[in-house]
Enzyme design. Structure first.
Site, PDB file in Angstrom:
ATOM      1  N   GLY A 245       0.960  -1.363  -0.178  1.00 19.21           N
ATOM      2  CA  GLY A 245      -0.135   0.199   0.233  1.00 19.21           C
ATOM      3  C   GLY A 245       0.926   1.748  -0.135  1.00 19.21           C
ATOM      4  N   GLY A 473       1.601  -6.674   4.106  1.00 18.20           N
ATOM      5  CA  GLY A 473       2.471  -7.637   3.935  1.00 18.20           C
ATOM      6  C   GLY A 473       3.406  -7.144   4.537  1.00 18.20           C
ATOM      7  N   GLN A 633      10.103  -5.132   7.038  1.00 20.38           N
ATOM      8  CA  GLN A 633       9.534  -4.023   7.407  1.00 20.38           C
ATOM      9  C   GLN A 633      11.585  -2.818   6.724  1.00 20.38           C
ATOM     10  OE1 GLN A 633       5.876  -2.162   7.420  1.00 20.38           O
ATOM     11  NE2 GLN A 633       6.713  -3.914   6.125  1.00 20.38           N
ATOM     12  N   GLY A 696       6.851   2.142  16.722  1.00 29.27           N
ATOM     13  CA  GLY A 696       7.006   1.921  15.138  1.00 29.27           C
ATOM     14  C   GLY A 696       7.879   1.736  14.460  1.00 29.27           C
ATOM     15  N   GLU A 699       7.656   3.165   8.780  1.00 35.96           N
ATOM     16  CA  GLU A 699       8.046   4.123   7.903  1.00 35.96           C
ATOM     17  C   GLU A 699       9.622   4.460   7.707  1.00 35.96           C
ATOM     18  OE1 GLU A 699       5.647   6.721   5.903  1.00 35.96           O
ATOM     19  OE2 GLU A 699       3.429   5.693   7.351  1.00 35.96           O
TER      20      GLU A 699
END
Length: 733
Positions: A245, A473, A633, A696, A699
């Site tokens: 995404g 994913g 990631q 997190g 990103e």
């Protein structure tokens, strides 16, 4: 109760959906079978601004297999999108402000002006090419660089501030002993997720079921209900698997709306799968930017001035400003700071979020300027950064909830071998290759939203977690399974997680690196309530200290359940209040994931070919639930950052506004041969203010990455390249 199971949080367990994905059993959006399924294809406008004066669909309608051609002349009624409001985040779901096929207006080259529905996808695509459209054009603005001076100041909001001022940065810059003043640019970037955008829509009366490659199920459901004038409860959005995404699937784009419109018009389920070019022409990408970073310092390298300004782009039909200067609010201590963001409105497809929106391109400019300042001072780039590492937030003095950037740099320098770097540019060689090493700081804010969750513990010892989060994913279902297993003290294989369906309890969108922590927060609360309920049962039945199975069986209770949040209208409003209250409480701290990016490049001395030869990234991301998925990631973010630095660029015709390279044949992304082994690690120290200490990490990996490449290229060649991408012509021009 007994809970002796060994913890799984922090263990590199395999993905719970790994077998389904690797064997082809996983059903992505376009894979769902429906009887009597029709297929749709879009007809795109070929002007950037104006109106349709005529549309000839005769040849398309006559093509074998065509069911109907829908244009503004015969389209079913559709309501316009809502005005965005932070009090209802679902109002931000629409990718554009266009009310598709409701009038003859055209706002960008690529806007759908018709949709063809046929028995096969082949027939739909072929017939779409036969639709003839004529236009009346209006003068448009499509040349970004030529429109820089038309930009207006971004206002920002309480959630996304756009500017800041502390002291007198302009005066301090003028008086600085050493200074840099740089203009840097980044091009537009387009989304290229492995799975192109696709939709299957089916109506049953006034009830709509949509399979969609969505990373924001609840927003999609609310938006579709509004557009088609039906209750939200009548819309179901299903997305068990999403093939990537990165922000591009966080908004509702024309394909989703027009697939549902076509299904309503034909009375049949309709599948619309965008071609790769269709994604470029109907789905927004990252804005281009023009940035100025000016830094002033004393002879010892202490910053006295930090100025970061930007110009970005939005569309006449929507889009929002990108928070380009965010990282400059937090990364470096300076008594004088000036941040400003401006945007120019253009007749192009509205921009949208793309991995670490704002921070990814903002850190490129800031970190390149810091590297240039270190060079002018004759100081090691890491030493300069550490000299200006703040103890508290530079702008307002707020405390950091967690910050270990010093430790990240120390560990990264050791793992990378930074001590082997000689400081002078062009001083390191390996045969015909010039060798360079560069560093940059990574930064991304940490977010926490509300999520509704139910957890059911059955008498057979199994646990069912239900939450409508999105799996793109990153291993979300695996992480939540690990969290639930540890919270309840049960084996991992006893936990099953249901997700990817708007019929489940509402979760926030998957974006901003917030989903794992937001769902975990509610999941932990639910598990706590569940254990209290079981403890009460045990006390009544005299089975304290026994297993869950024994307690429930002796109490003759088939299962116990804990519910966090409510799906009623009042519950939704309460959830919004919960979010705003939490947001206001959390403002006392500055929360963020940070990191240190280390890059080594080799540049061929005669051709200017740039190769990334080594990479080390060390990150302060709090607790890591699953090292296997976390490493993936972080590496993925770094790969995207390398693509930003060396390859990716959307080429827009400055005369017509048409994207000239709308496919992977011409829009270059990194391939395996471009990427070395990427060494990533993390400090593993939890943030005490976050659920399980999570900060997190989806990103932060891309931030600072492009700057690390650019800084390494400078060290290798002595050439400071401020305009991405770094191509052969720029290295030795």
């Amino acid at each position: 109760m007994t809970a002796t199971q060994e913890n799984t949080v922090g263990k590199p367990v395999d993905r719970v959906d790994g077998v389904a994905k690797t064997t082809g059993a996983a059903q992505f959006t376009a894979d769902f079978p429906y009887p009597d399924l029709a297929h749709a294809a879009l007809v795109h406008a070929t002007i950037s601004r104006g109106r349709v004066t005529s549309i000839d669909t005769a040849a398309a309608s006559a093509f074998p297999g065509v069911i109907t051609v829908i244009s503004h002349q015969n389209a079913p009624a559709l309501k316009p999108p809502a005005k965005p409001s932070i009090m209802d985040l679902s109002t931000m779901a629409s990718g554009t402000t266009v009310n598709y096929l409701q009038d003859d207006k055209v706002y960008w080259d690529g806007q759908p002006v018709a949709v063809v529905v046929a028995e096969t996808s082949y027939a739909a695509r072929e017939a779409a090419a036969l639709v003839r459209v004529e236009y009346e054009t209006v003068e448009s603005s499509v040349d970004f660089s030529a429109s820089e001076h038309d930009a207006t100041l971004d206002k920002g909001s309480s959630i996304m501030p756009a500017g800041a001022k502390k002291g007198d940065a302009q005066a301090a810059l003028a008086e600085a002993a050493v200074s840099v003043d740089m203009r840097l640019t980044t091009p537009p970037y387009n989304h290229n997720a492995l799975e192109p955008h696709s939709t299957i829509a089916k109506w049953e009366g006034d009830k709509l079921t949509v399979h969609d490659a969505s990373q924001a199920l609840d927003w999609f459901r609310s938006h579709l209900a509004l557009r088609f004038g039906i209750p939200t409860a009548n819309v179901r959005v299903i997305a068990p698997y999403v093939g990537g995404g990165f922000g591009g699937k966080g908004s509702v784009w024309p394909g989703t709306i027009l697939a549902a419109m076509a299904a309503r018009a034909t009375g049949r389920p309709v599948r619309l799968v965008l071609t790769r070019e269709g994604v470029y022409r109907t789905v927004g990408g990252r804005t281009p930017s023009i940035q100025r970073v000016a830094l002033g310092a004393d002879r010892e390298g202490n910053l006295t001035a930090l100025i970061h300004t930007s110009v970005a782009r939005t569309g006449r039909a929507g889009g929002s400003f990108e928070q380009i200067t965010t990282s400059s609010r937090h990364l470096y201590a300076s008594p004088n700071i000036l941040l400003e963001q401006r945007s120019v409105v253009q007749d192009l497809i509205p921009n949208t979020a793309m991995r670490a929106p704002g921070e990814s391109i903002g850190t490129f400019a800031l970190e390149a300027a810091m590297d240039e300042l270190a060079s002018r001072l004759g100081m090691d780039p890491i030493e300069l950064r550490m000299r200006n590492e703040p103890d508290r937030n530079p702008l307002d003095g707020k405390a950091f909830s967690h910050r270990m950037l010093r430790e990240a740099y120390a560990l990264g320098a050791e793992r990378f071998g930074w001590h082997n770097r000689t400081p002078e540019p062009r001083s390191m060689r390996d045969g015909r290759w010039l060798v360079g090493m560069g560093v940059a700081s990574a930064y991304h804010p940490s977010w926490l939203f509300t999520a509704n969750v139910t957890v059911r513990l059955s008498a057979d010892g199994t646990v069912l977690v239900r939450c409508g989060f999105q799996e793109m994913g990153m291993g979300g279902a695996t992480a939540q399974s690990q969290i639930a297993a540890d919270a309840l003290g049960v084996p991992l294989d006893a936990v099953r997680v249901e997700y990817g369906d708007s019929a489940l309890p509402t979760a926030p969108a998957a974006g901003g690196s917030m989903q794992t922590a937001s769902v975990a927060n509610s999941l932990l609360e639910a598990c706590g309530q569940l254990k209290q309920s079981v403890a009460a049962l045990a006390k009544r039945s005299g089975t304290t200290g026994e297993s869950y199975q024994t307690i429930l069986k002796k109490a003759n209770v088939p299962h116990v359940e804990a519910v966090i949040g409510s799906e009623t209208r009042l519950g939704k409003l309460t959830g919004q209040v919960r979010f705003m209250a939490k947001f206001l409480r959390e403002r006392r701290w500055v929360k963020a994931a940070t990191g240190a990016q280390f890059c080594e490049v080799r540049v061929e001395k005669d051709t200017g070919e740039v190769r990334v030869s080594r990479w080390t990234g060390v990150f302060d991301v709090g607790t890591v639930i699953n090292p296997k998925t976390a490493a993936s990631q972080l590496r993925g973010g770094i790969v995207m950052g390398i693509g930003m630095a060396l390859a990716e660029e959307t080429l827009v015709d400055p005369r017509s506004g048409r994207i000239m390279n709308p496919s992977l044949a011409e829009y270059h992304v990194p391939v395996h041969a471009d990427i070395p082994k990427i060494d990533v690690t993390w400090l593993g120290d939890p943030d005490p203010t976050m659920p399980l200490g999570l900060l997190g990490l989806g990103e932060v990996g891309i931030t600072g990455a492009a700057a690390a490449v650019a800084n390494a290229v400078y060290h290798a060649t002595g050439k400071r390249i401020n305009d991405l991408p770094i191509t052969l012509d720029k290295v030795f021009q």
